[in-house]
Design a protein around this motif. Structure first.
Motif, PDB file in Angstrom:
ATOM      1  N   PHE A  36       0.805  -1.211   0.000  1.00 18.74           N
ATOM      2  CA  PHE A  36       0.000   0.000   0.000  1.00 18.74           C
ATOM      3  C   PHE A  36       0.844   1.269   0.000  1.00 18.74           C
ATOM      4  O   PHE A  36       0.345   2.358   0.220  1.00 18.74           O
ATOM      5  N   ASP A  37       2.136   1.130  -0.258  1.00 20.28           N
ATOM      6  CA  ASP A  37       3.002   2.290  -0.389  1.00 20.28           C
ATOM      7  C   ASP A  37       3.095   2.654  -1.867  1.00 20.28           C
ATOM      8  O   ASP A  37       3.303   1.787  -2.712  1.00 20.28           O
ATOM      9  N   GLU A  38       2.950   3.950  -2.166  1.00 25.56           N
ATOM     10  CA  GLU A  38       3.063   4.372  -3.561  1.00 25.56           C
ATOM     11  C   GLU A  38       4.411   3.930  -4.108  1.00 25.56           C
ATOM     12  O   GLU A  38       5.423   3.987  -3.425  1.00 25.56           O
ATOM     13  N   GLY A  39       4.402   3.476  -5.352  1.00 25.17           N
ATOM     14  CA  GLY A  39       5.612   2.973  -5.972  1.00 25.17           C
ATOM     15  C   GLY A  39       5.737   1.466  -5.867  1.00 25.17           C
ATOM     16  O   GLY A  39       6.500   0.855  -6.602  1.00 25.17           O
ATOM     17  N   ASP A  40       4.987   0.848  -4.968  1.00 23.44           N
ATOM     18  CA  ASP A  40       5.001  -0.602  -4.835  1.00 23.44           C
ATOM     19  C   ASP A  40       4.168  -1.198  -5.965  1.00 23.44           C
ATOM     20  O   ASP A  40       3.136  -0.651  -6.345  1.00 23.44           O
ATOM     21  N   VAL A  41       4.614  -2.322  -6.505  1.00 19.88           N
ATOM     22  CA  VAL A  41       3.913  -2.954  -7.619  1.00 19.88           C
ATOM     23  C   VAL A  41       2.479  -3.319  -7.230  1.00 19.88           C
ATOM     24  O   VAL A  41       1.565  -3.235  -8.050  1.00 19.88           O
ATOM     25  N   PHE A  42       2.256  -3.699  -5.975  1.00 15.61           N
ATOM     26  CA  PHE A  42       0.900  -4.038  -5.542  1.00 15.61           C
ATOM     27  C   PHE A  42       0.011  -2.797  -5.460  1.00 15.61           C
ATOM     28  O   PHE A  42      -1.178  -2.863  -5.733  1.00 15.61           O
ATOM     29  N   TYR A  43       0.594  -1.659  -5.082  1.00 13.67           N
ATOM     30  CA  TYR A  43      -0.166  -0.414  -5.018  1.00 13.67           C
ATOM     31  C   TYR A  43      -0.773  -0.108  -6.388  1.00 13.67           C
ATOM     32  O   TYR A  43      -1.948   0.238  -6.504  1.00 13.67           O
ATOM     33  N   GLU A  44       0.040  -0.252  -7.425  1.00 14.11           N
ATOM     34  CA  GLU A  44      -0.438  -0.013  -8.786  1.00 14.11           C
ATOM     35  C   GLU A  44      -1.567  -0.984  -9.151  1.00 14.11           C
ATOM     36  O   GLU A  44      -2.564  -0.598  -9.749  1.00 14.11           O
ATOM     37  N   LEU A  45      -1.424  -2.237  -8.754  1.00 14.28           N
ATOM     38  CA  LEU A  45      -2.459  -3.239  -9.010  1.00 14.28           C
ATOM     39  C   LEU A  45      -3.747  -2.873  -8.274  1.00 14.28           C
ATOM     40  O   LEU A  45      -4.833  -2.894  -8.856  1.00 14.28           O
ATOM     41  N   TYR A  46      -3.643  -2.552  -6.974  1.00 14.96           N
ATOM     42  CA  TYR A  46      -4.824  -2.169  -6.194  1.00 14.96           C
ATOM     43  C   TYR A  46      -5.496  -0.947  -6.800  1.00 14.96           C
ATOM     44  O   TYR A  46      -6.726  -0.863  -6.848  1.00 14.96           O
ATOM     45  N   ASP A  47      -4.684   0.007  -7.262  1.00 13.53           N
ATOM     46  CA  ASP A  47      -5.230   1.215  -7.872  1.00 13.53           C
ATOM     47  C   ASP A  47      -5.952   0.874  -9.175  1.00 13.53           C
ATOM     48  O   ASP A  47      -7.073   1.339  -9.424  1.00 13.53           O
ATOM     49  N   SER A 109      13.985  -3.697  -6.146  1.00  7.45           N
ATOM     50  CA  SER A 109      14.043  -2.713  -7.219  1.00  7.45           C
ATOM     51  C   SER A 109      14.320  -3.372  -8.568  1.00  7.45           C
ATOM     52  O   SER A 109      13.692  -3.034  -9.584  1.00  7.45           O
ATOM     53  N   GLU A 110      15.244  -4.323  -8.583  1.00  7.45           N
ATOM     54  CA  GLU A 110      15.573  -4.998  -9.833  1.00  7.45           C
ATOM     55  C   GLU A 110      14.431  -5.879 -10.322  1.00  7.45           C
ATOM     56  O   GLU A 110      14.184  -5.983 -11.528  1.00  7.45           O
ATOM     57  N   ILE A 111      13.721  -6.510  -9.417  1.00 12.59           N
ATOM     58  CA  ILE A 111      12.560  -7.320  -9.804  1.00 12.59           C
ATOM     59  C   ILE A 111      11.467  -6.426 -10.372  1.00 12.59           C
ATOM     60  O   ILE A 111      10.854  -6.748 -11.397  1.00 12.59           O
ATOM     61  N   LEU A 112      11.225  -5.276  -9.729  1.00 17.28           N
ATOM     62  CA  LEU A 112      10.225  -4.330 -10.247  1.00 17.28           C
ATOM     63  C   LEU A 112      10.638  -3.819 -11.610  1.00 17.28           C
ATOM     64  O   LEU A 112       9.798  -3.649 -12.500  1.00 17.28           O
ATOM     65  N   ASP A 113      11.913  -3.576 -11.807  1.00 16.89           N
ATOM     66  CA  ASP A 113      12.413  -3.130 -13.103  1.00 16.89           C
ATOM     67  C   ASP A 113      12.107  -4.166 -14.183  1.00 16.89           C
ATOM     68  O   ASP A 113      11.689  -3.828 -15.289  1.00 16.89           O
ATOM     69  N   LEU A 114      12.290  -5.444 -13.839  1.00 21.39           N
ATOM     70  CA  LEU A 114      11.968  -6.510 -14.797  1.00 21.39           C
ATOM     71  C   LEU A 114      10.485  -6.525 -15.129  1.00 21.39           C
ATOM     72  O   LEU A 114      10.092  -6.699 -16.281  1.00 21.39           O
ATOM     73  N   SER A 115       9.644  -6.327 -14.111  1.00 24.63           N
ATOM     74  CA  SER A 115       8.202  -6.384 -14.337  1.00 24.63           C
ATOM     75  C   SER A 115       7.703  -5.202 -15.152  1.00 24.63           C
ATOM     76  O   SER A 115       6.667  -5.288 -15.799  1.00 24.63           O
ATOM     77  N   GLU A 116       8.433  -4.100 -15.126  1.00 30.60           N
ATOM     78  CA  GLU A 116       8.018  -2.906 -15.861  1.00 30.60           C
ATOM     79  C   GLU A 116       8.575  -2.878 -17.272  1.00 30.60           C
ATOM     80  O   GLU A 116       8.195  -2.040 -18.079  1.00 30.60           O
TER      81      GLU A 116
END
Length: 176
Positions: A36-47, A109-116
């Motif tokens: 639920f922190d902005e910038g977290d991959v789950f936050y974007e999904l929840y949004d 951070s690197e995992i999020l980079d891969l997902s983006e």
């Protein structure tokens, strides 16, 4: 028609239940959702799903509390806050604590980079190695091996690894 309720436990409740062993009551339901922190991959999904518009979020005062023998530590939310709490409890282990959060943060951070990355570049292995050095370095490491590389303090290893029990009960079998 009447609904049929199937329950594996001897009492209803499913994942929201309690049990008693020896002199201890265990409450074993889902406690907290992450992301639920902005910038977290789950936050974007929840949004994207509209959840953030429909649900009132309630902050939990701490990330987790660990008690094992004489060791009792409460870990607050936030890397800086957790680092401060752990360093206060383990002052001679400040380097290991800083390294733990540094590596975990870089891996996230690197995992999020891969997902983006909408265009996976499998043909650019050298670029992948340069762009994701922590993923490459720890690709075969277990949590137990990683903690062993940081410190010999078994109490600190228990505290740092306590939250990972959700994923596996053996830190030497859990991929970092």
């Amino acid at each position: 028609k009447q609904p049929l309720l199937l329950e594996q436990q001897s009492v209803p409740g499913g994942c929201a239940t309690t049990f008693h062993r020896l002199d201890v009551d265990f409450e074993v339901s889902l406690h907290e959702l992450m992301g639920f922190d902005e910038g977290d991959v789950f936050y974007e999904l929840y949004d994207d799903l509209g959840i953030l518009d429909e649900v009132e979020l309630v902050s939990v005062p701490e990330f987790y509390r660990m008690k094992h023998g004489d060791t009792e530590v409460t870990i607050p939310h936030g890397v800086a806050e957790a680092t401060e709490a752990l360093t206060g409890r383990f002052p001679n282990e400040a380097t290991a604590i800083d390294r733990f959060f540094d590596v975990i943060g870089k891996l996230q951070s690197e995992i999020l980079d891969l997902s983006e990355d909408s265009q996976p570049r499998f043909w650019t292995l050298p670029a992948f190695v340069l762009r994701h050095p922590q993923l490459v370095r720890y690709r075969n490491a277990t949590l137990g091996e990683f903690l062993d590389s940081l410190t010999d303090n078994e109490e600190l290893k228990l505290v740092l690894g306590a939250n990972y029990g959700y994923y596996h009960d053996d830190p030497y079998a859990l991929s970092l």
